[in-house]
Motif scaffolding. Structure first.
Motif, PDB file in Angstrom:
ATOM      1  N   ASN A 294     -26.058 143.985  93.983  1.00  0.00           N
ATOM      2  CA  ASN A 294     -24.944 144.919  94.227  1.00  0.00           C
ATOM      3  C   ASN A 294     -24.508 144.936  95.690  1.00  0.00           C
ATOM      4  N   LEU A 295     -24.634 143.770  96.330  1.00  0.00           N
ATOM      5  CA  LEU A 295     -24.192 143.634  97.715  1.00  0.00           C
ATOM      6  C   LEU A 295     -22.904 142.824  97.823  1.00  0.00           C
ATOM      7  N   MET A 296     -22.392 142.359  96.684  1.00  0.00           N
ATOM      8  CA  MET A 296     -21.140 141.609  96.658  1.00  0.00           C
ATOM      9  C   MET A 296     -20.448 141.872  95.320  1.00  0.00           C
ATOM     10  N   PHE A 297     -19.133 142.077  95.383  1.00  0.00           N
ATOM     11  CA  PHE A 297     -18.341 142.218  94.158  1.00  0.00           C
ATOM     12  C   PHE A 297     -17.498 140.962  94.015  1.00  0.00           C
ATOM     13  N   ARG A 298     -17.378 140.449  92.812  1.00  0.00           N
ATOM     14  CA  ARG A 298     -16.618 139.215  92.605  1.00  0.00           C
ATOM     15  C   ARG A 298     -15.544 139.388  91.533  1.00  0.00           C
ATOM     16  N   SER A 299     -14.337 138.941  91.842  1.00  0.00           N
ATOM     17  CA  SER A 299     -13.246 138.967  90.873  1.00  0.00           C
ATOM     18  C   SER A 299     -12.134 138.030  91.329  1.00  0.00           C
ATOM     19  N   ASN A 300     -11.423 137.456  90.368  1.00  0.00           N
ATOM     20  CA  ASN A 300     -10.237 136.660  90.668  1.00  0.00           C
ATOM     21  C   ASN A 300      -8.972 137.342  90.167  1.00  0.00           C
ATOM     22  N   ASN A 301      -9.121 138.570  89.739  1.00  0.00           N
ATOM     23  CA  ASN A 301      -7.977 139.366  89.288  1.00  0.00           C
ATOM     24  C   ASN A 301      -7.446 140.178  90.462  1.00  0.00           C
ATOM     25  N   VAL A 302      -6.186 139.945  90.827  1.00  0.00           N
ATOM     26  CA  VAL A 302      -5.618 140.571  92.021  1.00  0.00           C
ATOM     27  C   VAL A 302      -5.686 142.088  91.946  1.00  0.00           C
ATOM     28  N   ASN A 303      -5.310 142.677  90.820  1.00  0.00           N
ATOM     29  CA  ASN A 303      -5.325 144.136  90.695  1.00  0.00           C
ATOM     30  C   ASN A 303      -6.743 144.690  90.831  1.00  0.00           C
ATOM     31  N   GLU A 304      -7.689 143.987  90.246  1.00  0.00           N
ATOM     32  CA  GLU A 304      -9.086 144.437  90.325  1.00  0.00           C
ATOM     33  C   GLU A 304      -9.608 144.342  91.759  1.00  0.00           C
ATOM     34  N   VAL A 305      -9.254 143.267  92.453  1.00  0.00           N
ATOM     35  CA  VAL A 305      -9.664 143.106  93.847  1.00  0.00           C
ATOM     36  C   VAL A 305      -9.068 144.220  94.704  1.00  0.00           C
ATOM     37  N   VAL A 306      -7.776 144.480  94.528  1.00  0.00           N
ATOM     38  CA  VAL A 306      -7.092 145.507  95.324  1.00  0.00           C
ATOM     39  C   VAL A 306      -7.689 146.885  95.061  1.00  0.00           C
ATOM     40  N   ASN A 307      -7.866 147.238  93.789  1.00  0.00           N
ATOM     41  CA  ASN A 307      -8.399 148.566  93.455  1.00  0.00           C
ATOM     42  C   ASN A 307      -9.831 148.736  93.954  1.00  0.00           C
ATOM     43  N   THR A 308     -10.630 147.686  93.826  1.00  0.00           N
ATOM     44  CA  THR A 308     -12.006 147.746  94.326  1.00  0.00           C
ATOM     45  C   THR A 308     -12.023 147.861  95.843  1.00  0.00           C
ATOM     46  N   ALA A 309     -11.119 147.144  96.506  1.00  0.00           N
ATOM     47  CA  ALA A 309     -11.027 147.205  97.965  1.00  0.00           C
ATOM     48  C   ALA A 309     -10.689 148.621  98.427  1.00  0.00           C
ATOM     49  N   LEU A 310      -9.727 149.234  97.789  1.00  0.00           N
ATOM     50  CA  LEU A 310      -9.338 150.597  98.172  1.00  0.00           C
ATOM     51  C   LEU A 310     -10.486 151.571  97.962  1.00  0.00           C
ATOM     52  N   SER A 311     -11.247 151.368  96.894  1.00  0.00           N
ATOM     53  CA  SER A 311     -12.406 152.227  96.632  1.00  0.00           C
ATOM     54  C   SER A 311     -13.488 152.010  97.679  1.00  0.00           C
ATOM     55  N   MET A 312     -13.729 150.755  98.048  1.00  0.00           N
ATOM     56  CA  MET A 312     -14.762 150.444  99.038  1.00  0.00           C
ATOM     57  C   MET A 312     -14.417 150.989 100.416  1.00  0.00           C
ATOM     58  N   LEU A 313     -13.130 151.050 100.725  1.00  0.00           N
ATOM     59  CA  LEU A 313     -12.704 151.526 102.044  1.00  0.00           C
ATOM     60  C   LEU A 313     -13.030 152.992 102.280  1.00  0.00           C
ATOM     61  N   ILE A 314     -13.199 153.741 101.206  1.00  0.00           N
ATOM     62  CA  ILE A 314     -13.469 155.177 101.358  1.00  0.00           C
ATOM     63  C   ILE A 314     -14.909 155.543 100.965  1.00  0.00           C
ATOM     64  N   SER A 315     -15.702 154.557 100.554  1.00  0.00           N
ATOM     65  CA  SER A 315     -17.077 154.849 100.147  1.00  0.00           C
ATOM     66  C   SER A 315     -18.002 154.860 101.358  1.00  0.00           C
ATOM     67  N   ASN A 316     -19.146 155.477 101.192  1.00  0.00           N
ATOM     68  CA  ASN A 316     -20.141 155.552 102.270  1.00  0.00           C
ATOM     69  C   ASN A 316     -21.507 155.100 101.748  1.00  0.00           C
ATOM     70  N   ASN A 317     -21.595 153.858 101.354  1.00  0.00           N
ATOM     71  CA  ASN A 317     -22.861 153.334 100.837  1.00  0.00           C
ATOM     72  C   ASN A 317     -23.876 153.159 101.964  1.00  0.00           C
ATOM     73  N   LEU A 318     -25.101 153.562 101.703  1.00  0.00           N
ATOM     74  CA  LEU A 318     -26.163 153.416 102.693  1.00  0.00           C
ATOM     75  C   LEU A 318     -26.769 152.017 102.600  1.00  0.00           C
ATOM     76  N   PRO A 319     -27.223 151.459 103.736  1.00  0.00           N
ATOM     77  CA  PRO A 319     -27.847 150.131 103.718  1.00  0.00           C
ATOM     78  C   PRO A 319     -29.074 150.103 102.808  1.00  0.00           C
ATOM     79  N   LYS A 320     -29.283 148.940 102.170  1.00  0.00           N
ATOM     80  CA  LYS A 320     -30.432 148.754 101.299  1.00  0.00           C
ATOM     81  C   LYS A 320     -31.442 147.830 101.979  1.00  0.00           C
ATOM     82  N   PRO A 321     -32.726 148.100 101.813  1.00  0.00           N
ATOM     83  CA  PRO A 321     -33.729 147.192 102.408  1.00  0.00           C
ATOM     84  C   PRO A 321     -33.685 145.826 101.738  1.00  0.00           C
ATOM     85  N   LEU A 322     -33.676 144.777 102.549  1.00  0.00           N
ATOM     86  CA  LEU A 322     -33.604 143.422 102.033  1.00  0.00           C
ATOM     87  C   LEU A 322     -34.830 142.635 102.486  1.00  0.00           C
ATOM     88  N   LYS A 323     -35.370 141.835 101.586  1.00  0.00           N
ATOM     89  CA  LYS A 323     -36.523 140.999 101.920  1.00  0.00           C
ATOM     90  C   LYS A 323     -36.214 139.553 101.550  1.00  0.00           C
TER      91      LYS A 323
END
Length: 340
Positions: A294-323
């Motif tokens: 859940n560190l990358m979203f993938r789509s080739n649908n323009v509307n889906e990319v745009v809507n997801t981008a707008l949602s991501m711009l206002i979200s405040n996700n906290l960093p996840k520990p990575l190993k």
């Protein structure tokens, strides 16, 4: 010890920069070659590493074949008189062929299972191959890879890019960027000249996405070549970045990354900047590694990319520990082990 490193793509400069510095610090003798393609020469000069320019990149299939053949000849002439102990590369077409022909042990770093032509030309010739664990082994075997030569690790090759990374929080100010809006999106167009992607150099899948999102955020575009830059010239709220730049700090400072390529998307996932992949080819396993986390979203649908981008711009996700496994040490250890 004499080590030959061949660099054939701009992201490979970041991949090898700390490895090169380590071997220099250990007093090893290095021969570094790099072809004329993209920003390879600029980036090598930026990091202060001496290198020998050999050959260039082809565009059409026949051109690629001719340029690669010429480069094999030039590299063979260059290294045949040198007493090289180990050859090291990442997706170089020519180094494994020259090394095999001259009897030089070669270590090959692999992370693209869809580059069929390149893999068929190289994997059967390499002495050791380092690959992310997520890559489909059966697909690699179909290219002629010997499973006994395969070394697998948890992670992707981009983890090594940040070994000596120092974040510049003032990167936008230092670059003198005019960013009137509160949010900023970094975009990277598709690798149109790559042999593994059927894409048009004068078009980009990012164009309709830019047309919508330019009203909501500053858009920074990092094109791969001049012809690609022209696609985005003169668009309101769109700034074209000219390499070499501190892409890692730009990624970390940006609110979102939308990429039609691969490397920068994965770098964004590692830095935990929200990232959307709209790569027009088949999903790479190394991308799926971060999609599954859940560190990358993938789509080739323009509307889906745009809507997801707008949602991501206002979200405040906290960093996840990575190993991840220590890819840097894995490469260094294998280089020295192959000398024995």
């Amino acid at each position: 010890m004499k080590i030959w490193i061949d660099i054939t793509n701009a992201p490979h400069v970041r991949f090898f920069k700390d490895i090169i510095q380590y071997f220099k610090d250990q007093g090893e003798d290095l021969i570094i070659t790099g072809r004329k393609f993209g920003d390879i020469h600029k980036l090598m000069n930026l990091y202060g590493h001496d290198f020998i320019s050999v050959g260039k990149h082809g565009v059409s299939l026949i051109d690629k074949l001719k340029r690669s053949t010429e480069r094999v000849n030039e590299l063979a002439d260059l290294v045949s008189s040198e007493k090289i102990d180990v050859a090291l590369s990442k997706h170089s077409i020519e180094l494994p062929r020259v090394s095999f022909g001259l009897g030089i042990p070669s270590l090959y770093v692999l992370d693209n299972e869809h580059a069929e032509a390149a893999n068929k030309l190289t994997l059967p010739l390499c002495d050791r191959i380092i690959s992310p664990r997520i890559l489909d082994v059966w697909k690699l075997l179909s290219y002629g890879l010997d499973p006994n030569k395969l070394i697998r690790y948890n992670g992707t090759s981009e983890t090594i890019h940040f070994k000596s990374f120092k974040y510049n929080e003032n990167i936008f100010e230092d670059m003198g960027l005019n960013l009137p809006l509160s949010k900023t999106i970094l975009m990277r167009p598709e690798p149109s000249l790559a042999s593994y992607l059927d894409a048009e150099c004068t078009q980009s899948v990012l164009t309709p996405i830019v047309d919508v999102l330019k009203a909501y955020a500053n858009i920074l575009v990092l094109p791969r070549f001049k012809q690609q830059a022209k696609i985005f010239e003169g668009i309101e709220n769109v700034t074209l970045l000219e390499p070499p730049v501190d892409t890692s700090s730009i990624i970390k400072k940006s609110d979102l990354v939308i990429g039609a390529g691969g490397t920068m998307n994965r770098e964004s996932a590692i830095l935990q900047t929200p990232v959307i992949s709209c790569y027009p080819g088949a999903t790479l396993s190394v991308d799926q590694f971060y999609i599954d986390k859940n560190l990358m979203f993938r789509s080739n649908n323009v509307n889906e990319v745009v809507n997801t981008a707008l949602s991501m711009l206002i979200s405040n996700n906290l960093p996840k520990p990575l190993k991840f496994d220590d890819l840097f040490q894995l490469i260094v250890d294998n280089v020295y082990d192959m000398k024995k």
